[in-house]
Motif scaffolding. Structure first.
Motif, PDB file in Angstrom:
ATOM      1  N   LYS A  30      42.044   0.443  73.364  1.00  0.00           N
ATOM      2  CA  LYS A  30      43.043   1.073  72.507  1.00  0.00           C
ATOM      3  C   LYS A  30      44.289   0.201  72.398  1.00  0.00           C
ATOM      4  O   LYS A  30      44.628  -0.540  73.322  1.00  0.00           O
ATOM      5  N   VAL A  31      44.946   0.314  71.266  1.00  0.00           N
ATOM      6  CA  VAL A  31      46.244  -0.330  71.070  1.00  0.00           C
ATOM      7  C   VAL A  31      47.233   0.739  70.604  1.00  0.00           C
ATOM      8  O   VAL A  31      46.839   1.760  70.033  1.00  0.00           O
ATOM      9  N   LEU A  32      48.500   0.501  70.871  1.00  0.00           N
ATOM     10  CA  LEU A  32      49.563   1.385  70.402  1.00  0.00           C
ATOM     11  C   LEU A  32      50.375   0.633  69.362  1.00  0.00           C
ATOM     12  O   LEU A  32      50.905  -0.444  69.645  1.00  0.00           O
ATOM     13  N   ILE A  33      50.449   1.197  68.169  1.00  0.00           N
ATOM     14  CA  ILE A  33      51.213   0.588  67.079  1.00  0.00           C
ATOM     15  C   ILE A  33      52.427   1.467  66.812  1.00  0.00           C
ATOM     16  O   ILE A  33      52.299   2.678  66.612  1.00  0.00           O
ATOM     17  N   ILE A  34      53.610   0.862  66.818  1.00  0.00           N
ATOM     18  CA  ILE A  34      54.854   1.609  66.635  1.00  0.00           C
ATOM     19  C   ILE A  34      55.489   1.207  65.312  1.00  0.00           C
ATOM     20  O   ILE A  34      55.652   0.024  65.019  1.00  0.00           O
ATOM     21  N   LEU A  44      49.680   2.072  57.440  1.00  0.00           N
ATOM     22  CA  LEU A  44      48.927   1.733  58.649  1.00  0.00           C
ATOM     23  C   LEU A  44      47.791   2.726  58.887  1.00  0.00           C
ATOM     24  O   LEU A  44      46.676   2.332  59.258  1.00  0.00           O
ATOM     25  N   MET A  45      48.062   4.009  58.672  1.00  0.00           N
ATOM     26  CA  MET A  45      47.020   5.018  58.873  1.00  0.00           C
ATOM     27  C   MET A  45      45.850   4.800  57.909  1.00  0.00           C
ATOM     28  O   MET A  45      44.679   4.910  58.296  1.00  0.00           O
ATOM     29  N   ASN A  54      39.789   4.724  64.108  1.00  0.00           N
ATOM     30  CA  ASN A  54      40.060   6.108  64.531  1.00  0.00           C
ATOM     31  C   ASN A  54      41.512   6.328  64.974  1.00  0.00           C
ATOM     32  O   ASN A  54      41.778   6.681  66.128  1.00  0.00           O
ATOM     33  N   PRO A  55      42.473   6.123  64.087  1.00  0.00           N
ATOM     34  CA  PRO A  55      43.880   6.245  64.482  1.00  0.00           C
ATOM     35  C   PRO A  55      44.288   7.687  64.790  1.00  0.00           C
ATOM     36  O   PRO A  55      43.861   8.622  64.116  1.00  0.00           O
ATOM     37  N   VAL A  56      45.105   7.837  65.827  1.00  0.00           N
ATOM     38  CA  VAL A  56      45.672   9.136  66.197  1.00  0.00           C
ATOM     39  C   VAL A  56      47.189   8.955  66.244  1.00  0.00           C
ATOM     40  O   VAL A  56      47.692   8.100  66.978  1.00  0.00           O
ATOM     41  N   ALA A  57      47.906   9.751  65.460  1.00  0.00           N
ATOM     42  CA  ALA A  57      49.341   9.532  65.298  1.00  0.00           C
ATOM     43  C   ALA A  57      50.173  10.635  65.936  1.00  0.00           C
ATOM     44  O   ALA A  57      49.746  11.784  66.047  1.00  0.00           O
ATOM     45  N   SER A  58      51.378  10.261  66.339  1.00  0.00           N
ATOM     46  CA  SER A  58      52.371  11.219  66.819  1.00  0.00           C
ATOM     47  C   SER A  58      53.743  10.670  66.464  1.00  0.00           C
ATOM     48  O   SER A  58      53.898   9.473  66.212  1.00  0.00           O
ATOM     49  N   TYR A  64      57.150   6.369  64.745  1.00  0.00           N
ATOM     50  CA  TYR A  64      55.774   6.818  64.574  1.00  0.00           C
ATOM     51  C   TYR A  64      54.904   6.016  65.542  1.00  0.00           C
ATOM     52  O   TYR A  64      54.944   4.782  65.538  1.00  0.00           O
ATOM     53  N   HIS A  65      54.144   6.709  66.382  1.00  0.00           N
ATOM     54  CA  HIS A  65      53.253   6.056  67.337  1.00  0.00           C
ATOM     55  C   HIS A  65      51.809   6.299  66.903  1.00  0.00           C
ATOM     56  O   HIS A  65      51.402   7.441  66.692  1.00  0.00           O
ATOM     57  N   ILE A  66      51.065   5.225  66.770  1.00  0.00           N
ATOM     58  CA  ILE A  66      49.663   5.322  66.349  1.00  0.00           C
ATOM     59  C   ILE A  66      48.787   4.663  67.407  1.00  0.00           C
ATOM     60  O   ILE A  66      48.956   3.477  67.708  1.00  0.00           O
ATOM     61  N   GLU A  67      47.868   5.435  67.979  1.00  0.00           N
ATOM     62  CA  GLU A  67      46.876   4.873  68.894  1.00  0.00           C
ATOM     63  C   GLU A  67      45.608   4.594  68.099  1.00  0.00           C
ATOM     64  O   GLU A  67      45.113   5.459  67.380  1.00  0.00           O
ATOM     65  N   ALA A  68      45.111   3.381  68.220  1.00  0.00           N
ATOM     66  CA  ALA A  68      43.910   2.987  67.491  1.00  0.00           C
ATOM     67  C   ALA A  68      42.945   2.301  68.455  1.00  0.00           C
ATOM     68  O   ALA A  68      43.364   1.672  69.432  1.00  0.00           O
ATOM     69  N   THR A  69      41.658   2.432  68.174  1.00  0.00           N
ATOM     70  CA  THR A  69      40.615   1.856  69.021  1.00  0.00           C
ATOM     71  C   THR A  69      39.910   0.738  68.266  1.00  0.00           C
ATOM     72  O   THR A  69      39.505   0.925  67.111  1.00  0.00           O
ATOM     73  N   LYS A  70      39.773  -0.414  68.907  1.00  0.00           N
ATOM     74  CA  LYS A  70      39.072  -1.513  68.242  1.00  0.00           C
ATOM     75  C   LYS A  70      37.610  -1.133  68.050  1.00  0.00           C
ATOM     76  O   LYS A  70      36.891  -0.857  69.015  1.00  0.00           O
ATOM     77  N   PRO A  71      37.162  -1.099  66.800  1.00  0.00           N
ATOM     78  CA  PRO A  71      35.786  -0.655  66.541  1.00  0.00           C
ATOM     79  C   PRO A  71      34.759  -1.736  66.872  1.00  0.00           C
ATOM     80  O   PRO A  71      35.077  -2.927  66.910  1.00  0.00           O
ATOM     81  N   ALA A  72      33.526  -1.285  67.101  1.00  0.00           N
ATOM     82  CA  ALA A  72      32.441  -2.235  67.347  1.00  0.00           C
ATOM     83  C   ALA A  72      32.166  -3.057  66.097  1.00  0.00           C
ATOM     84  O   ALA A  72      31.863  -4.252  66.164  1.00  0.00           O
ATOM     85  N   LYS A  73      32.300  -2.404  64.956  1.00  0.00           N
ATOM     86  CA  LYS A  73      32.066  -3.089  63.688  1.00  0.00           C
ATOM     87  C   LYS A  73      33.144  -2.667  62.702  1.00  0.00           C
ATOM     88  O   LYS A  73      33.246  -1.498  62.351  1.00  0.00           O
ATOM     89  N   SER A  74      33.953  -3.618  62.281  1.00  0.00           N
ATOM     90  CA  SER A  74      35.044  -3.322  61.357  1.00  0.00           C
ATOM     91  C   SER A  74      34.580  -3.458  59.918  1.00  0.00           C
ATOM     92  O   SER A  74      33.625  -4.180  59.616  1.00  0.00           O
ATOM     93  N   SER A  75      35.295  -2.767  59.041  1.00  0.00           N
ATOM     94  CA  SER A  75      35.050  -2.934  57.614  1.00  0.00           C
ATOM     95  C   SER A  75      35.560  -4.308  57.190  1.00  0.00           C
ATOM     96  O   SER A  75      36.762  -4.583  57.307  1.00  0.00           O
ATOM     97  N   PRO A  76      34.696  -5.201  56.702  1.00  0.00           N
ATOM     98  CA  PRO A  76      35.147  -6.543  56.307  1.00  0.00           C
ATOM     99  C   PRO A  76      36.222  -6.503  55.227  1.00  0.00           C
ATOM    100  O   PRO A  76      37.154  -7.306  55.239  1.00  0.00           O
ATOM    101  N   GLN A  77      36.100  -5.553  54.305  1.00  0.00           N
ATOM    102  CA  GLN A  77      37.071  -5.471  53.216  1.00  0.00           C
ATOM    103  C   GLN A  77      38.465  -5.167  53.750  1.00  0.00           C
ATOM    104  O   GLN A  77      39.457  -5.748  53.310  1.00  0.00           O
ATOM    105  N   ALA A  78      38.543  -4.260  54.728  1.00  0.00           N
ATOM    106  CA  ALA A  78      39.841  -3.925  55.316  1.00  0.00           C
ATOM    107  C   ALA A  78      40.329  -5.037  56.233  1.00  0.00           C
ATOM    108  O   ALA A  78      41.497  -5.435  56.189  1.00  0.00           O
TER     109      ALA A  78
END
Length: 206
Positions: A30-34, A44-45, A54-58, A64-78
């Motif tokens: 997980k990473v925290l993006i502020i 960002l969301m 899978n971002p979770v925001a608070s 704004y704090h966003i926790e995100a998890t590095k996916p096994a397979k990312s969307s190449p377009q994004a």
């Protein structure tokens, strides 16, 4: 947790910083993006959702704090083009980010009472606008707008709750000896103020 602090950066920089930061961690970590403004947060969301992170925001104060998890397979377009998310959600054309600067506790020149009335009216009108500034910066006499017990501080507090970052010049509050009376925003330095103004899409001076 790996932290990516995008405060003070305007689009597309937060998106690029988030994309690069995710490359620094392992799959499943997980990473925290502020972020400190709503436009960047929404962009960002959108980016992280499409990426599969899978971002979770608070919201914590003005941040704004966003926790995100590095996916096994990312969307190449994004992953290959995070800049494409530098827009307002919903498909609308992005409005230019802008910064409001208060150099005085009054608006305009001339009669002081009228100037007081105008600046209060401006801040109250700003609260009802759809397109809010990214920052409101106060320096010199403008820092007095942030002092406790003033109508302007109440209006600034409401704008802060809506996602506007309120920046108060530290040198100025020390000069006027009012640091302990600042009731809204965060006290900052001239380097950050200069950086924000240099990166702003448009600056409105009161």
């Amino acid at each position: 947790m790996y932290t990516i602090d995008t405060k003070g950066h305007l689009c597309p920089e937060p998106l690029i910083m988030a994309s690069n930061g995710l490359k620094e961690v392992k799959e499943g970590e997980k990473v925290l993006i502020i972020s400190d403004n709503e436009t960047s947060y929404q962009n960002l969301m959108s980016f992280l959702t499409d990426l599969g992170a899978n971002p979770v925001a608070s919201k914590k104060g003005y941040e704004y704090h966003i926790e995100a998890t590095k996916p096994a397979k990312s969307s190449p377009q994004a992953e290959n083009n995070p800049e494409q998310y530098c827009s307002v959600p919903g498909g609308a054309a992005p409005a230019t980010d802008y910064v409001v600067v208060a150099r005085s506790s009054r608006m305009g020149e001339g009669d002081p009472e009228l100037g007081d009335l105008l600046v209060r009216g401006y801040l109250n009108a700003l609260k009802g606008m759809d397109h809010l500034p990214t920052y409101i910066i106060m320096y010199n006499g403008g820092v007095k707008l942030s002092l406790e017990g003033t109508d302007t501080a109440l209006a600034l507090g409401e704008l802060e709750d809506k996602g506007v970052s309120i920046i108060v010049c530290g040198t100025c509050v020390d000069y006027y000896k009012v640091k302990d009376k600042v009731s809204v925003g965060r006290i900052s330095n001239m380097y950050q103020i200069a950086t924000i103004l240099a990166e702003a899409g448009h600056v409105v001076y009161l």
